[in-house]
Enzyme design. Structure first.
Site, PDB file in Angstrom:
ATOM      1  N   TYR A  28      -1.843 -26.283   6.809  1.00  0.00           N
ATOM      2  CA  TYR A  28      -0.835 -25.518   6.082  1.00  0.00           C
ATOM      3  C   TYR A  28       0.409 -26.357   5.842  1.00  0.00           C
ATOM      4  CZ  TYR A  28       2.161 -24.879  10.208  1.00  0.00           C
ATOM      5  OH  TYR A  28       2.999 -25.097  11.262  1.00  0.00           O
ATOM      6  N   ARG A  47       1.823 -34.758   2.436  1.00  0.00           N
ATOM      7  CA  ARG A  47       1.437 -34.527   3.833  1.00  0.00           C
ATOM      8  C   ARG A  47       0.258 -33.550   3.906  1.00  0.00           C
ATOM      9  NH1 ARG A  47       5.937 -32.500   8.021  1.00  0.00           N
ATOM     10  NH2 ARG A  47       5.559 -30.525   6.938  1.00  0.00           N
ATOM     11  N   ARG A  95     -20.879 -18.319  10.782  1.00  0.00           N
ATOM     12  CA  ARG A  95     -20.199 -18.978  11.900  1.00  0.00           C
ATOM     13  C   ARG A  95     -21.099 -19.988  12.612  1.00  0.00           C
ATOM     14  NH1 ARG A  95     -19.169 -19.001  17.237  1.00  0.00           N
ATOM     15  NH2 ARG A  95     -17.036 -19.570  17.804  1.00  0.00           N
ATOM     16  N   HIS A  97     -20.302 -24.150  14.351  1.00  0.00           N
ATOM     17  CA  HIS A  97     -19.228 -25.131  14.510  1.00  0.00           C
ATOM     18  C   HIS A  97     -19.225 -26.286  13.499  1.00  0.00           C
ATOM     19  CE1 HIS A  97     -18.504 -22.910  18.173  1.00  0.00           C
ATOM     20  NE2 HIS A  97     -17.440 -23.651  18.460  1.00  0.00           N
ATOM     21  N   GLU A 174       8.489 -32.874  20.729  1.00  0.00           N
ATOM     22  CA  GLU A 174       9.130 -32.142  19.629  1.00  0.00           C
ATOM     23  C   GLU A 174       9.234 -30.676  20.009  1.00  0.00           C
ATOM     24  OE1 GLU A 174       6.698 -32.079  16.051  1.00  0.00           O
ATOM     25  OE2 GLU A 174       4.890 -31.739  17.215  1.00  0.00           O
ATOM     26  N   LEU A 198       4.550 -33.938  14.755  1.00  0.00           N
ATOM     27  CA  LEU A 198       4.438 -33.812  13.305  1.00  0.00           C
ATOM     28  C   LEU A 198       5.598 -34.616  12.712  1.00  0.00           C
ATOM     29  CD1 LEU A 198       2.954 -32.284  10.951  1.00  0.00           C
ATOM     30  CD2 LEU A 198       4.964 -30.809  10.933  1.00  0.00           C
TER      31      LEU A 198
HETATM   32  N1  PDD Z   1       7.261 -26.119  11.155  1.00  0.00           N
HETATM   33  N2  PDD Z   1       7.127 -30.087  14.327  1.00  0.00           N
HETATM   34  C1  PDD Z   1       6.396 -28.961  14.299  1.00  0.00           C
HETATM   35  C2  PDD Z   1       5.442 -28.698  15.417  1.00  0.00           C
HETATM   36  C3  PDD Z   1       6.525 -28.059  13.226  1.00  0.00           C
HETATM   37  O1  PDD Z   1       5.775 -26.952  13.190  1.00  0.00           O
HETATM   38  C4  PDD Z   1       7.464 -28.339  12.189  1.00  0.00           C
HETATM   39  C5  PDD Z   1       7.654 -27.437  11.013  1.00  0.00           C
HETATM   40  C6  PDD Z   1       8.224 -29.520  12.278  1.00  0.00           C
HETATM   41  C7  PDD Z   1       9.222 -29.906  11.225  1.00  0.00           C
HETATM   42  O2  PDD Z   1       8.593 -30.296  10.031  1.00  0.00           O
HETATM   43  P1  PDD Z   1       9.304 -30.144   8.607  1.00  0.00           P
HETATM   44  O3  PDD Z   1      10.639 -30.776   8.723  1.00  0.00           O
HETATM   45  O4  PDD Z   1       8.400 -30.873   7.679  1.00  0.00           O
HETATM   46  O5  PDD Z   1       9.379 -28.666   8.322  1.00  0.00           O
HETATM   47  C8  PDD Z   1       8.021 -30.374  13.349  1.00  0.00           C
HETATM   48  C9  PDD Z   1       7.171 -25.262  10.001  1.00  0.00           C
HETATM   49  C10 PDD Z   1       8.433 -25.073   9.271  1.00  0.00           C
HETATM   50  C11 PDD Z   1       6.482 -23.969  10.411  1.00  0.00           C
HETATM   51  O6  PDD Z   1       5.495 -24.049  11.113  1.00  0.00           O
HETATM   52  O7  PDD Z   1       6.931 -22.896   9.997  1.00  0.00           O
END
Ligand code: PDD
Length: 276
Positions: A28, A47, A95, A97, A174, A198
């Site tokens: 997503y 991405r 279903r 895997h 993070e 991420l």
């Molecule tokens: N989340 N790390 C994680 C685990 C995230 O889920 C997100 C973003 C980020 C920041 O990525 P970006 O700057 O590209 O939004 C870092 C989104 C917004 C969400 O899951 O809603």
């Protein structure tokens, strides 16, 4: 109006055997809309296609085609300030895997919704907690499997906090849905963009802002103890932008007010999006 498998429709329903629904077998993105315009959409869709390639899935459309669908959704839904959610799953199949043979069409969903900027947190800063990073080892893929993130975010909410800062083997990786930055003596430190985080699009924009402000930006792993020794901490994401952290667990950060360097980066970021 939403976009579902090639059509603009009022409503859609997931099939019970969709692999996204049964295995979390999909990816997503969340793209921000400011003043009716897409923000860093090119980077988000690059991405998305990378995430798809990493799980050997065909996301069907090009970056340009995805951007055009987003533009249509903004117009059809009259979005001024909002988000677009994009989800692609490996499709519908009995279903089992392994990947379906023969392969099936991916399920593609995009929808737009109004969402205000988190003004209070941006201005006053937010409270956070620390939590063990229990996720898998491919956090660089924006996968639908978010259980580790969801459990840590829930823990944060139960502590009256906005975000959980995740720690793996003593290292700050993070947030549950954001990237984490610590500032010491005017230098910004953040985890390197490898398989443990991420690589946030906002993170990359912040890197550019720091370069333009001559703020050293160091992509180096740091221990959780550094969070409590540094001068300032902030988190970033598409929706949180540059959000100051003023508390971690029971400890006040930068005396409980947003720090000066964080504010300078926030100002630079906001100037680049062209709002206010
Ligand atoms: N989340 N790390 C994680 C685990 C995230 O889920 C997100 C973003 C980020 C920041 O990525 P970006 O700057 O590209 O939004 C870092 C989104 C917004 C969400 O899951 O809603």
């Amino acid at each position: 109006m939403i976009f579902f498998n090639g059509n603009y429709v009022e409503q859609a329903h997931a099939e019970i055997t969709d692999r996204g629904y049964q295995f979390g077998d999909g990816i997503y993105e969340v793209v921000r809309v400011y003043n009716g315009q897409l923000y860093t959409a090119q980077e988000h869709f690059e991405r998305l296609l990378r995430s798809a390639a990493e799980i050997q899935m065909d996301a069907k459309y090009s970056v340009e085609e995805y951007i055009e669908i987003c533009r249509q959704l903004i117009e059809k839904n009259q979005i001024e300030m909002g988000n677009i959610y994009i989800q692609v799953t490996r499709g519908v199949a009995p279903r089992n895997h392994p990947f379906p043979i023969p392969s099936v069409e991916p399920t593609i969903l995009l929808y737009a919704y109004a969402s205000a900027r988190p003004e209070k947190g941006l201005k006053e800063g937010v409270k956070t907690i620390t939590a063990e990073d229990i996720r898998w080892l491919r956090c660089d893929i924006k996968s639908l499997n978010l259980l580790g993130n969801v459990l840590n975010k829930q823990k944060a909410v139960e502590h009256g906090a906005t975000e959980a800062i995740q720690i793996r083997d003593g290292i700050v990786t993070e947030g549950a849905s954001s990237n984490v930055f610590a500032i010491k003596d005017g230098t910004v430190y953040t985890h390197p963009a490898n398989h443990l985080i991420l690589n946030g699009i906002t993170r990359l924009e912040i890197k550019k802002v720091c370069a333009s402000l001559n703020i050293p930006f160091v992509e180096e792993a740091f221990e959780s103890s550094f969070l409590f020794e540094c001068d300032e901490v902030f988190i970033s994401s598409t929706s949180l932008e540059v959000t100051p952290v003023i508390q971690i667990d029971d400890t006040m950060i930068s005396n409980g007010t947003p720090g000066k360097v964080t504010q300078a980066i926030q100002d630079g970021f906001v100037a680049n999006i062209g709002i206010q």
